[in-house]
Scaffold this motif. Sequence first.
Motif, PDB file in Angstrom:
ATOM      1  N   GLY A 140       0.788  -1.217   0.000  1.00  0.00           N
ATOM      2  CA  GLY A 140       0.000   0.000   0.000  1.00  0.00           C
ATOM      3  C   GLY A 140       0.817   1.262   0.000  1.00  0.00           C
ATOM      4  N   ALA A 141       0.469   2.154   0.894  1.00  0.00           N
ATOM      5  CA  ALA A 141       1.106   3.465   0.957  1.00  0.00           C
ATOM      6  C   ALA A 141       2.603   3.368   1.229  1.00  0.00           C
ATOM      7  CB  ALA A 141       0.426   4.315   2.022  1.00  0.00           C
ATOM      8  N   ALA A 142       3.018   2.366   2.004  1.00  0.00           N
ATOM      9  CA  ALA A 142       4.441   2.221   2.328  1.00  0.00           C
ATOM     10  C   ALA A 142       5.264   1.987   1.067  1.00  0.00           C
ATOM     11  CB  ALA A 142       4.642   1.082   3.316  1.00  0.00           C
ATOM     12  N   LEU A 143       4.783   1.118   0.187  1.00  0.00           N
ATOM     13  CA  LEU A 143       5.483   0.855  -1.067  1.00  0.00           C
ATOM     14  C   LEU A 143       5.488   2.095  -1.955  1.00  0.00           C
ATOM     15  CD1 LEU A 143       6.834  -0.962  -3.174  1.00  0.00           C
ATOM     16  CD2 LEU A 143       4.537  -1.689  -3.895  1.00  0.00           C
ATOM     17  N   ILE A 144       4.349   2.741  -2.056  1.00  0.00           N
ATOM     18  CA  ILE A 144       4.249   3.938  -2.906  1.00  0.00           C
ATOM     19  C   ILE A 144       5.226   5.002  -2.437  1.00  0.00           C
ATOM     20  CG2 ILE A 144       2.719   5.809  -3.672  1.00  0.00           C
ATOM     21  CD1 ILE A 144       0.398   3.742  -3.315  1.00  0.00           C
ATOM     22  N   ARG A 145       5.290   5.179  -1.130  1.00  0.00           N
ATOM     23  CA  ARG A 145       6.168   6.202  -0.578  1.00  0.00           C
ATOM     24  C   ARG A 145       7.643   5.927  -0.906  1.00  0.00           C
ATOM     25  NH1 ARG A 145       4.139   5.889   4.028  1.00  0.00           N
ATOM     26  NH2 ARG A 145       2.530   7.462   3.740  1.00  0.00           N
ATOM     27  N   LEU A 146       7.999   4.661  -1.047  1.00  0.00           N
ATOM     28  CA  LEU A 146       9.383   4.297  -1.322  1.00  0.00           C
ATOM     29  C   LEU A 146       9.790   4.501  -2.782  1.00  0.00           C
ATOM     30  CD1 LEU A 146       9.589   1.025   0.806  1.00  0.00           C
ATOM     31  CD2 LEU A 146      10.850   3.151   1.228  1.00  0.00           C
ATOM     32  N   ILE A 147       8.827   4.502  -3.693  1.00  0.00           N
ATOM     33  CA  ILE A 147       9.196   4.611  -5.115  1.00  0.00           C
ATOM     34  C   ILE A 147       8.711   5.884  -5.795  1.00  0.00           C
ATOM     35  CG2 ILE A 147       9.352   2.121  -5.401  1.00  0.00           C
ATOM     36  CD1 ILE A 147       6.610   2.089  -6.651  1.00  0.00           C
ATOM     37  N   ALA A 148       7.720   6.563  -5.222  1.00  0.00           N
ATOM     38  CA  ALA A 148       7.238   7.828  -5.796  1.00  0.00           C
ATOM     39  C   ALA A 148       8.034   8.977  -5.172  1.00  0.00           C
ATOM     40  CB  ALA A 148       5.748   7.998  -5.515  1.00  0.00           C
ATOM     41  N   PRO A 149       8.201  10.094  -5.891  1.00  0.00           N
ATOM     42  CA  PRO A 149       7.668  10.413  -7.224  1.00  0.00           C
ATOM     43  C   PRO A 149       8.613  10.061  -8.374  1.00  0.00           C
ATOM     44  CG  PRO A 149       8.640  12.372  -6.281  1.00  0.00           C
ATOM     45  CD  PRO A 149       8.824  11.262  -5.250  1.00  0.00           C
TER      46      PRO A 149
ATOM     47  N   ALA B  33     -15.002  11.143  -5.847  1.00  0.00           N
ATOM     48  CA  ALA B  33     -16.078  11.600  -4.966  1.00  0.00           C
ATOM     49  C   ALA B  33     -15.633  11.577  -3.516  1.00  0.00           C
ATOM     50  CB  ALA B  33     -17.318  10.732  -5.152  1.00  0.00           C
ATOM     51  N   LEU B  34     -14.908  10.523  -3.127  1.00  0.00           N
ATOM     52  CA  LEU B  34     -14.443  10.417  -1.746  1.00  0.00           C
ATOM     53  C   LEU B  34     -13.481  11.569  -1.415  1.00  0.00           C
ATOM     54  CD1 LEU B  34     -13.356   7.188   0.061  1.00  0.00           C
ATOM     55  CD2 LEU B  34     -11.976   9.247   0.262  1.00  0.00           C
ATOM     56  N   LEU B  35     -12.564  11.847  -2.334  1.00  0.00           N
ATOM     57  CA  LEU B  35     -11.602  12.920  -2.082  1.00  0.00           C
ATOM     58  C   LEU B  35     -12.296  14.281  -2.015  1.00  0.00           C
ATOM     59  CD1 LEU B  35      -8.636  11.785  -4.360  1.00  0.00           C
ATOM     60  CD2 LEU B  35      -8.816  11.608  -1.877  1.00  0.00           C
ATOM     61  N   LEU B  36     -13.276  14.486  -2.903  1.00  0.00           N
ATOM     62  CA  LEU B  36     -14.014  15.751  -2.870  1.00  0.00           C
ATOM     63  C   LEU B  36     -14.737  15.926  -1.544  1.00  0.00           C
ATOM     64  CD1 LEU B  36     -15.546  15.980  -6.453  1.00  0.00           C
ATOM     65  CD2 LEU B  36     -13.894  17.544  -5.440  1.00  0.00           C
TER      66      LEU B  36
ATOM     67  N   ASP C 245      -7.922   3.076   2.462  1.00  0.00           N
ATOM     68  CA  ASP C 245      -7.074   2.675   1.338  1.00  0.00           C
ATOM     69  C   ASP C 245      -6.705   3.875   0.469  1.00  0.00           C
ATOM     70  OD1 ASP C 245      -6.970  -0.307   1.530  1.00  0.00           O
ATOM     71  OD2 ASP C 245      -9.137  -0.082   1.413  1.00  0.00           O
ATOM     72  N   VAL C 246      -7.713   4.664   0.099  1.00  0.00           N
ATOM     73  CA  VAL C 246      -7.516   5.743  -0.860  1.00  0.00           C
ATOM     74  C   VAL C 246      -6.621   6.853  -0.318  1.00  0.00           C
ATOM     75  CG1 VAL C 246      -8.650   7.572  -2.161  1.00  0.00           C
ATOM     76  CG2 VAL C 246      -9.694   5.292  -2.036  1.00  0.00           C
ATOM     77  N   LEU C 247      -6.988   7.389   0.836  1.00  0.00           N
ATOM     78  CA  LEU C 247      -6.292   8.571   1.331  1.00  0.00           C
ATOM     79  C   LEU C 247      -4.803   8.335   1.563  1.00  0.00           C
ATOM     80  CD1 LEU C 247      -9.058   9.931   3.751  1.00  0.00           C
ATOM     81  CD2 LEU C 247      -8.580  10.607   1.395  1.00  0.00           C
ATOM     82  N   PRO C 248      -4.386   7.252   2.236  1.00  0.00           N
ATOM     83  CA  PRO C 248      -2.945   7.035   2.407  1.00  0.00           C
ATOM     84  C   PRO C 248      -2.212   6.856   1.082  1.00  0.00           C
ATOM     85  CG  PRO C 248      -4.194   5.707   3.969  1.00  0.00           C
ATOM     86  CD  PRO C 248      -5.181   6.270   2.996  1.00  0.00           C
ATOM     87  N   ALA C 249      -2.847   6.199   0.107  1.00  0.00           N
ATOM     88  CA  ALA C 249      -2.195   5.981  -1.184  1.00  0.00           C
ATOM     89  C   ALA C 249      -1.962   7.296  -1.915  1.00  0.00           C
ATOM     90  CB  ALA C 249      -3.037   5.039  -2.043  1.00  0.00           C
ATOM     91  N   ILE C 250      -2.966   8.159  -1.922  1.00  0.00           N
ATOM     92  CA  ILE C 250      -2.826   9.455  -2.596  1.00  0.00           C
ATOM     93  C   ILE C 250      -1.806  10.328  -1.863  1.00  0.00           C
ATOM     94  CG2 ILE C 250      -4.025  11.558  -3.287  1.00  0.00           C
ATOM     95  CD1 ILE C 250      -4.778   9.093  -4.938  1.00  0.00           C
ATOM     96  N   GLU C 251      -1.887  10.330  -0.548  1.00  0.00           N
ATOM     97  CA  GLU C 251      -0.935  11.132   0.241  1.00  0.00           C
ATOM     98  C   GLU C 251       0.495  10.636   0.062  1.00  0.00           C
ATOM     99  OE1 GLU C 251      -2.538  10.780   4.137  1.00  0.00           O
ATOM    100  OE2 GLU C 251      -4.117  12.280   3.817  1.00  0.00           O
ATOM    101  N   ALA C 252       0.652   9.334  -0.189  1.00  0.00           N
ATOM    102  CA  ALA C 252       1.996   8.764  -0.356  1.00  0.00           C
ATOM    103  C   ALA C 252       2.597   9.107  -1.709  1.00  0.00           C
ATOM    104  CB  ALA C 252       1.939   7.254  -0.182  1.00  0.00           C
ATOM    105  N   GLY C 253       1.768   9.529  -2.655  1.00  0.00           N
ATOM    106  CA  GLY C 253       2.320   9.956  -3.937  1.00  0.00           C
ATOM    107  C   GLY C 253       1.774   9.259  -5.167  1.00  0.00           C
TER     108      GLY C 253
END
Length: 207
Positions: free
Chosen positions: A64-73, A130-133, A88-96
Motif C-alpha cells: 500500500g502506501a508504504a510501497l508507494i512512498r518508497l518509489i514515488a515520485p 467523490a471520496l476525495l471531494l 485505502d484511498v487517502l494514504p495511497a494518494i498522500e503517499a504519492g
Amino acid sequence: MTPLRLVVVDDHPVVRDGLRGMLGTQPDFDVVGEAAGGTEALAVVRATSPDVVLTDLRMPEPSGAALIRLIAPEVKVLVLTTHDTDSDVLPAIEAGAVGYLLKDAPREELFRAVRAAARGETVLAPSVAALLLSRVRPQRPLVAQLSAREREVLALIAEGRTNRDAAALLHISEATVKTHLLHIYAKLEVPDRASAVAAAYRRGILK
C-alpha cells in the motif's frame, strides 16, 4: 516512439498474468517486470527503472502506501485495486500515487490511465474522486437543490441511458436534457456524468 516501461505488482498470479496480457496488446507498452509483494517490487523497480508501476494495495509488506512512498515520485504509481475505502484511498494518494483505479475498470480506461500516469496526470475512479471531494468540501444538503426534473434526468443517466434516451422517456428535447445535466453538474460541483452519478449515490440523492 519508445514504449512505456511498466511493472505490475499484485499478489495474485492470475491477475498479474491477465494484466501482462492485456497491457501487451498495446504497442506503446512494455511490461518489463512483475512482483507479488512489496519487497520484490522494490527489487524489480531498481532493476528495470520503469516509467509506471501498476500496484495493488493489500499484499506482502511493504504494501500500500508504504510501497508507494518508497518509489514515488521518481516512478509514477497507478493503484489498481478492488478497495476504495477511506483507509485505502487517502494514504495511497498522500503517499504519492498519481492514479487510483478499480479492477473493474474497462480496459480502454486502464490504457488511458497508464498513459496519463506516465505524463504525471492524476487519474481517479469516480468513486475515489467523490471520496476525495468529500474530504475537502463541506457537505451540503443537495436533494432540495435539484429540481424534480433534474432528479429524473440524473436517475436515467445512472441507469446508463444516453441523452437521447432520456429525452424520449421524459418527452423533452435532447437540448433540454443537456441543459438539465449542466445544472446538475453545477449544483453537485462535478465535471461529468460519472462524477455526478457517484456524488448522487454518495449523498443519498439516488438510492
